[in-house]
Structure formats: C-alpha cells, structure tokens
Motif scaffolding. Structure first.
Motif, PDB file in Angstrom:
ATOM      1  N   ILE A 124     -39.752-117.270 -25.966  1.00 19.75           N
ATOM      2  CA  ILE A 124     -40.703-116.980 -25.058  1.00 19.75           C
ATOM      3  C   ILE A 124     -42.121-117.472 -25.046  1.00 19.75           C
ATOM      4  N   ASP A 125     -42.544-118.763 -24.641  1.00 21.79           N
ATOM      5  CA  ASP A 125     -43.752-119.339 -25.086  1.00 21.79           C
ATOM      6  C   ASP A 125     -44.967-118.838 -24.061  1.00 21.79           C
ATOM      7  N   ASN A 126     -44.696-118.424 -22.771  1.00 19.42           N
ATOM      8  CA  ASN A 126     -45.907-118.159 -21.878  1.00 19.42           C
ATOM      9  C   ASN A 126     -45.084-117.268 -20.850  1.00 19.42           C
ATOM     10  N   GLY A 127     -45.957-116.952 -19.812  1.00 18.31           N
ATOM     11  CA  GLY A 127     -45.455-116.352 -18.592  1.00 18.31           C
ATOM     12  C   GLY A 127     -45.379-114.504 -18.835  1.00 18.31           C
ATOM     13  N   THR A 128     -44.766-114.002 -17.682  1.00 19.69           N
ATOM     14  CA  THR A 128     -44.594-112.633 -18.026  1.00 19.69           C
ATOM     15  C   THR A 128     -43.081-112.335 -17.788  1.00 19.69           C
ATOM     16  N   VAL A 129     -42.648-111.548 -19.054  1.00 25.36           N
ATOM     17  CA  VAL A 129     -41.185-110.873 -18.993  1.00 25.36           C
ATOM     18  C   VAL A 129     -41.176-109.643 -19.043  1.00 25.36           C
ATOM     19  N   GLU A 130     -40.623-109.057 -17.910  1.00 24.76           N
ATOM     20  CA  GLU A 130     -40.462-107.416 -18.022  1.00 24.76           C
ATOM     21  C   GLU A 130     -39.027-107.144 -17.889  1.00 24.76           C
ATOM     22  N   ILE A 131     -38.370-106.496 -18.596  1.00 19.08           N
ATOM     23  CA  ILE A 131     -37.125-106.027 -18.715  1.00 19.08           C
ATOM     24  C   ILE A 131     -37.138-104.487 -18.429  1.00 19.08           C
ATOM     25  N   VAL A 132     -36.965-104.228 -16.974  1.00 20.17           N
ATOM     26  CA  VAL A 132     -37.297-102.683 -16.539  1.00 20.17           C
ATOM     27  C   VAL A 132     -36.049-101.959 -16.934  1.00 20.17           C
ATOM     28  N   ASN A 159     -29.530-114.969 -31.756  1.00 24.78           N
ATOM     29  CA  ASN A 159     -29.606-115.090 -33.022  1.00 24.78           C
ATOM     30  C   ASN A 159     -30.760-115.160 -33.574  1.00 24.78           C
ATOM     31  N   VAL A 160     -31.804-116.045 -32.885  1.00 24.97           N
ATOM     32  CA  VAL A 160     -33.203-116.225 -33.352  1.00 24.97           C
ATOM     33  C   VAL A 160     -34.005-115.840 -31.964  1.00 24.97           C
ATOM     34  N   ILE A 161     -34.905-114.886 -32.233  1.00 29.49           N
ATOM     35  CA  ILE A 161     -35.835-114.477 -31.114  1.00 29.49           C
ATOM     36  C   ILE A 161     -37.292-115.049 -31.456  1.00 29.49           C
ATOM     37  N   THR A 162     -37.899-115.841 -30.779  1.00 30.26           N
ATOM     38  CA  THR A 162     -39.357-116.338 -31.090  1.00 30.26           C
ATOM     39  C   THR A 162     -40.316-116.016 -29.862  1.00 30.26           C
ATOM     40  N   LEU A 163     -41.178-114.967 -29.983  1.00 29.74           N
ATOM     41  CA  LEU A 163     -42.301-114.824 -29.088  1.00 29.74           C
ATOM     42  C   LEU A 163     -43.619-115.532 -29.157  1.00 29.74           C
ATOM     43  N   ASN A 164     -43.896-116.471 -28.658  1.00 28.31           N
ATOM     44  CA  ASN A 164     -45.103-117.300 -28.766  1.00 28.31           C
ATOM     45  C   ASN A 164     -46.282-116.831 -28.140  1.00 28.31           C
ATOM     46  N   GLY A 165     -46.294-116.238 -27.138  1.00 23.61           N
ATOM     47  CA  GLY A 165     -47.256-115.963 -26.166  1.00 23.61           C
ATOM     48  C   GLY A 165     -46.685-115.309 -24.671  1.00 23.61           C
ATOM     49  N   GLY A 166     -47.646-115.364 -24.061  1.00 26.81           N
ATOM     50  CA  GLY A 166     -47.470-114.570 -22.686  1.00 26.81           C
ATOM     51  C   GLY A 166     -47.524-112.865 -22.875  1.00 26.81           C
ATOM     52  N   THR A 167     -46.884-112.278 -21.622  1.00 26.57           N
ATOM     53  CA  THR A 167     -46.771-110.711 -21.614  1.00 26.57           C
ATOM     54  C   THR A 167     -45.467-110.484 -21.709  1.00 26.57           C
ATOM     55  N   VAL A 168     -44.746-109.608 -22.724  1.00 25.44           N
ATOM     56  CA  VAL A 168     -43.404-109.190 -22.601  1.00 25.44           C
ATOM     57  C   VAL A 168     -43.271-107.778 -22.656  1.00 25.44           C
ATOM     58  N   ARG A 169     -42.567-107.212 -21.613  1.00 21.83           N
ATOM     59  CA  ARG A 169     -42.389-105.723 -21.847  1.00 21.83           C
ATOM     60  C   ARG A 169     -41.085-105.388 -21.759  1.00 21.83           C
TER      61      ARG A 169
END
Length: 707
Positions: free
Chosen positions: A494-502, A511-521
């Motif tokens: 996840i590089d940017n944007g908004t991710v919401e797992i309700v 296998n590999v999770i990389t969070l570089n930016g944005g909003t993640v809930r």
C-alpha cells in the motif's frame, strides 16, 4: 489461526439405501428439468451489505420496451430477413429498431470489416440462439442511441454445456458496447455479453442479468465510463479467460476499470481475471462489488452445501461427478455438478473434496460419474450409486469404492476446523491470477470470501508464473469480507490512498506486507496483518502513512508475522490481542521487532517489544486502557500522537522517534495523565524480556488457498 484443509471428523455412518424410482435413471426430461431448475428471475437485485456505497437506480424500472415493427436499415436500405434471422455481411452502420420477438441479428462480415449496430428503441428476443451473434468481423460496436431504451433477451432453455455461442450478445471478434442510451441484457441460459477477444464499455447505461458471467472478454474487459449494473446469478460478474501474449505482443487477460459507476452482484467472484485487475481513475470511477449472500441473488449457493469426498485413487480430470436429486414419485429430478473445492483429510489420508448444493425439496440422491464435459442425462454415466435418502444430519458423502459401474459410499460429517465463514466455493470480490493494481477511484467490496485476492505461483498461458501481488497506489478501497480483507500469495503493498477493512477474518494477508503511505484501517476477527510463509521470508514493513489495526481479545494477533516486523516511519495504532500476551497479542512475530522511525502505540497482550537498535520504547505491563480519547504528549505539552479507543485493553508498549533520553512524556486519557515517565534508557518501564513470549507453534493463516 485458520486452516486451509477440511478435516473428516466423524466415522462413516451406516448408509440407508432405497431403490431409485422408475424414470430417474433415464430420459431427456431429467436434463430439461435440471435446466429449468437453474433458471432464475431477473428482477432488480439490491445488496444486503452495509456499506457507504449507494447502488445505482435500476434502468429497467423506468424503461418502456418497444412494441413497434422491427427493422434493420443501413445507407443501402432495409435488410430483409431469412425467416426471423437478419444477416449483416458487410462493414457499415446499421440501425435496429422495433420489436423482434423471436429472431436473431447475425453479423457475418469480412475479417477486417468494422460493423456498428445502432440500437434505436429495439427489443430482441431469441429462443433459438444468441439474439445478437457476431460470427465474423474485424470489430463490432453495439451502440445505444441517445435517449433510447433497448433490450436483448436470450430465451434459450436447456443446458449451455458445449454451446459455443453462449451469450445474449456473442462476438468472435473485438466487441464494443457504447452510446448514451440504455441497454438491458438478460440471459437465464448462460452469459450476458461475451467476446472471444476484447470487450469494452463506454458511456452506456447498461444492465446485464445473466446466469453465467455478466461480462466476459476472453482476452480483456475494459470499462471506460457509463453506469453499469452487472448481475451474475450463478457465476462471476466480470471475467477474462486467456493469459497468453497476442501476435502483436499484447498481454491478454486483464480487467481494466478507469471510469464510470459499476455495481457488480455475483454469486461467485465479482471480478475474476486470468491475468491482472487494474482500477484507476481517468474519469470519476466507482466500483461496488457484492458476492454470494451479500449480492442477494439466486445462486449456486442456494440449497444445502454438501461435500462429495473422493479418494485420490478415484479422482481424475478425465471425468466429472454429478449429484442427482429426486423424490419418490414419477417427476424428474435435477442434476447438480460437484466441483473441486479443497483437499479433505481423514487422519493422514487425503481425499478430493468436491462441493455441491442440494436444492431444497428433494428427498433422495444418487451420484454419477460421467466423461469430462458430458452433460448427464441419466443414461450416459460411467458409474453410479444405487440411490438413497439424503441424510440431512450429515454434510458429506464419502466414496469408498467404484466397481464396474457401481459406486459405493457412506455419509460422514466434516468440519473446516477454523472460524472463517467464507463460502466453500470461490466468491471473492476481486480475484486475479497475477496482480491486482488499484491506483484511483472508489472501490467497495462486500464479499463472502476474500475481498481482494491475487494468486501466485500458478503457470500462466504466457509461460510465466503468476506473481500473486496486490498493490494499492491511490484511491479508496473499503472491504467487508467473510475471510481475508486482502490476500496476496506474494506481496501486498500500500503506497497511498485509503484502505479500510471494515470486517474480516484476517485483515491483510501476504508473504510480504509493505505499507508505505496512505491511511489504512483494519478490523479482523483473527489476525489484523498476517505475514505468511511463502517464496520469501515473511515480513511486515511500515515505512509511512497512518495504520490502525483492531482485533478482539482472545487468541488473536493484531500484527502477526511468521518472520519479522520492521517500522521506519509513519504512525501505527494497535488495538487488540490477548490480554496477557503469550502466543497472541498486539504484535507477535517469529523473528524480530525493529522500529527505527515513526511512532507506534501497541495496546493489548505483550509478545515482543522492539529489539536493540530501535528507537526508544516505553512498556507498561498490566495497565488497563478503557474507552476514551488519548493523547501522547511530551514535556512541553505538544502532541506526539492522538487516538481514540472504543474497547478495553490491558498492557501496552510505545515506541517513537520523538522519545529522547531523559525526556519526560505522558499518555493522557480524556485530558488526565494515565501514564507518565522519564525516558532514562532505550527501554523504559520493562519488567522482563518480552522477546521470549511469542513464536511457539507458528502463527495463524498460511495462504488462504488458491481458488
């Protein structure tokens, strides 16, 4: 915590057999009855899911079907029919208007010819073949003229197995749907709109209701703009089939959505791509996807879900298995195909688990083996059981032997051994055999399986192996899922944007999770972020953005890695895990926890804390955190991080690059200091070595299975 494989947990029970009634073993009536049983109404489908997305208004509610006389005209005059079949054999524009009650439009032009069918208040229904059939052309455009209302209905009955021209609008060449009018396509036979090559949609107001795929382009599907309602009552909403490279070097198999407003309701996968799914925003782009129970459609899931369990020695790709459901009278029953779902284990013995759905209203069942691709008719079977009463107390039928043309078996009970509530068949929101790429737009998924899922490692038609990657580079993605919110067999980025797992069983899994930016809930009932074993060392990396993960108390981990967790920047709030750590907690890894930048507040059971070389850390074991507003402040009163807690948690650790040695800090709740300390060492407040708390017995998940 979940397991992929279904376990056989009850010994086979005594089978109660009865003779099959006369007529159930033969006659074409059985096949006809099976086809009629799969026919479904085509009324408006509204999602039962809770989401912020607003469904489109159904254009079929306000349109008026024409009753005018039918005609096909071009610049050369009117095209005359052969019976009820109108054939177009040359390039050009052709205007269709009026009602054709039972006939076809056939395009059979030259290899390079471009044909445009201009729909001007037309209604076409066919019971003898595809209503619009493109046998040959270079390219065909079906255009709904401005302010017109047009319908195309495939009224064929029977089985579509083995029928090549299996759509209401079927083309052997590139097919474009366009125009500023309205087009309603319906098919209870099979697919709605299908191209053997590329399929695109632009500007159109389009509703497709189909038993099979609503839109299928073997080589590609592209939605550029328009308002689309796509309904599949027994299959996938949008689908591609090929993953090879064309003679011109074009990679096939991608579903692309770059604009418009698209609502997809599917019994199985919302989007299923043989290669990539790419969603961007060249114009305003909204995609809403609802699968299985969320789609609220008649589907393959109707009826009781039952497993046919076949020993490995008896399973072959050369044959198909069918269940035949019938009653103790002279009426014909229905055939239901048993499709491969997963492996089933009884002790150390592996079986093939085939799933089928026993429709309500039938008392008896028998099983057939037929040659692969054969439509059963009760007489063309290779082997069959003798027929018996359905055991409604059991959910599986175990095949013990096949001797000559007789199948023997017993009823059994099987269990998934896990807490995921996903469907037994694939009902994912977005599925790709290579990559899923979201760079813009608004995407909402309500799925009875994984929300987004990228398969990896499978051999593609282009000779390569599927990457299994999911990348979110912009836009917004909101997911409600019965299983994983997002699953990548390889890398989830996840590089940017908004991710919401309700809602999810496991939130983000790869296998590999990389969070570089944005909003993640993320909210998950099991693990929030889960790095599984794969081709690379499992890893969760946070390099920027805002990340919030919430899991319930119990045997859960908010952050769970079979490898390590590393953070170099951004802000992370962890709310979850068991109250006392151990095998589950806020952050649980097999390797190490390293924080070299950013701020992380981890509330919940303590499994591990950052190792040496990380930023300064504060640990508080045993402190209770209740619902309220919290603020992490320095000695000047400046806010380092503010957050809200909606539940109750026990213990915490906090690591931040804002913590300085000999600096004073406090964590306030509703304006009152709950914790305060002076950072006199790299790890302040620790009462023991937390690194030894986790890592026993591995971590939850593993990949969710390729489906």
């Amino acid at each position: 915590m979940k397991r992929n494989l279904i376990c056989l947990i009850l010994a086979a029970l005594l089978m109660t057999a009865c003779a099959a009634p006369a007529g159930t073993q033969g006659t074409a009536a059985a096949a006809t009855a099976a086809a009629e049983a799969t026919a479904v109404p085509t009324e408006t489908v509204e999602s039962s899911a809770s989401s912020n997305a607003s469904p489109l208004e159904d254009p079929a509610d306000t349109g008026k079907v024409t009753t005018d006389a039918f005609s096909v005209t071009s610049g050369q005059g009117e095209i005359l029919p052969d019976g009820s079949v109108y054939t177009i054999d040359a390039a050009g524009e052709y205007t269709l208007s009026g009602a054709l009650s039972d006939g076809q439009i056939v395009v059979d032009a030259g290899d390079e010819d471009e044909v445009k069918l201009l729909l001007s208040n037309v209604s076409i229904t066919s019971s003898g073949g595809a209503p619009i059939l493109v046998k040959n052309a270079g390219e065909v455009t079906v255009k709904a003229e401005e302010d017109t209302y047009n319908t195309v209905t495939d009224a064929r009955s029977g089985s579509a197995d083995g029928v090549e021209e299996d759509a209401a609008i079927y083309a052997t060449c590139d097919l474009k749907l366009a125009g500023s009018g309205t087009l309603i396509v319906e098919s209870a036979f099979d697919n709605g709109v299908k191209s053997k090559d590329d399929l695109s949609v632009k500007n159109l107001t389009l509703k497709v209701t189909a038993y099979g795929n609503a839109l299928k382009g073997n080589d590609s599907v592209e939605i550029k703009s328009g308002n689309l309602i796509l309904v599949s009552t027994a299959s996938d909403g949008v689908k591609t089939e090929n993953s090879d490279v064309s003679s011109k070097g074009k990679q096939r198999g991608t579903v692309t959505i770059s604009g418009g407003y698209t609502d997809i309701y599917a019994a199985c996968d919302g989007i299923s791509a043989a290669y990539n799914v790419e969603i961007s925003e060249e114009e305003s782009c909204t995609v809403n996807i609802y699968t299985a129970t969320y789609a609220n459609v008649e589907s393959i899931a109707s009826g009781t879900e039952t497993y046919l369990i076949v020993p490995s020695s008896l399973y072959s790709d050369d044959s198909d298995w069918y269940a035949y459901l019938y009653n103790d009278d002279d009426t014909a029953g229905v055939f239901v195909k048993c499709t491969y779902e997963t492996m089933v284990y009884g002790g150390r013995t592996a079986y093939y688990g085939l799933v089928f759905h026993a429709a309500d209203g039938y008392q008896n069942i028998l099983f057939h083996i037929v040659e692969s691709g054969t439509v059963p008719n009760g007489e063309n079977y290779l082997a069959s059981t003798t027929g018996e009463t359905i055991n409604t107390a059991m959910n599986g039928y175990l095949i013990s032997s096949v001797s000559d043309d007789t199948i023997s078996g017993d009823w059994v009970q099987i269990s998934s051994g896990g807490s995921s509530t996903k469907t037994a068949y694939s009902a994912k929101g977005i599925k790709a055999e290579n990559e899923i790429l979201v760079s813009g737009g608004s995407v909402t998924v309500c799925s009875a399986d994984d929300g987004l899922h990228a398969n990896g490692g499978s051999e593609l038609m282009n000779g390569s192996s599927g990457l299994g990657d999911v990348t979110i580079a912009g836009g917004s993605v909101t997911v409600t899922a019965a299983d994983d919110g997002m699953h990548a067999d390889n890398a989830l980025t996840i590089d940017n944007g908004t991710v919401e797992i309700v809602e999810s069983h496991e939130g983000l899994e790869a296998n590999v999770i990389t969070l570089n930016g944005g909003t993640v809930r993320v909210y998950a009932n099991d693990d929030g972020l889960n790095a599984c074993k794969g081709s690379e060392t499992p890893m969760i990396c946070v390099n920027g953005g805002y990340v919030e993960i919430r899991t319930p108390s119990g045997d859960t981990d908010a952050i769970d890695s079979n490898g390590s967790f590393a953070m170099t920047g951004g802000t992370v709030l962890v709310l979850g895990g068991a109250q006392n750590g151990g095998m589950s907690g806020s952050v649980d890894v097999d390797g190490t926890v390293t924080v070299t930048g950013g701020t992380i507040v981890a509330l919940g059971g303590i499994c591990q804390i950052p190792q040496s070389g990380s930023v300064n850390t504060y640990v508080s074991s045993g402190t209770s955190f209740a619902e309220g507003d919290y603020r992490l402040v320095d000695e000047s009163g400046s806010t380092i991080f503010a957050f809200t807690v909606s539940g109750s948690y026990n213990s915490c650790w906090i690591a931040s690059d804002a913590f300085r040695l000999n600096g004073s800090y406090a964590l306030e709740k509703d304006g009152t200091a709950l914790l305060s300390w002076t950072q006199t060492s790299s790890t302040e407040g620790a009462s023991g070595s937390y690194g030894s708390f986790g890592g026993f017995g591995g971590h939850g998940g593993g990949h969710g299975g390729r489906r």
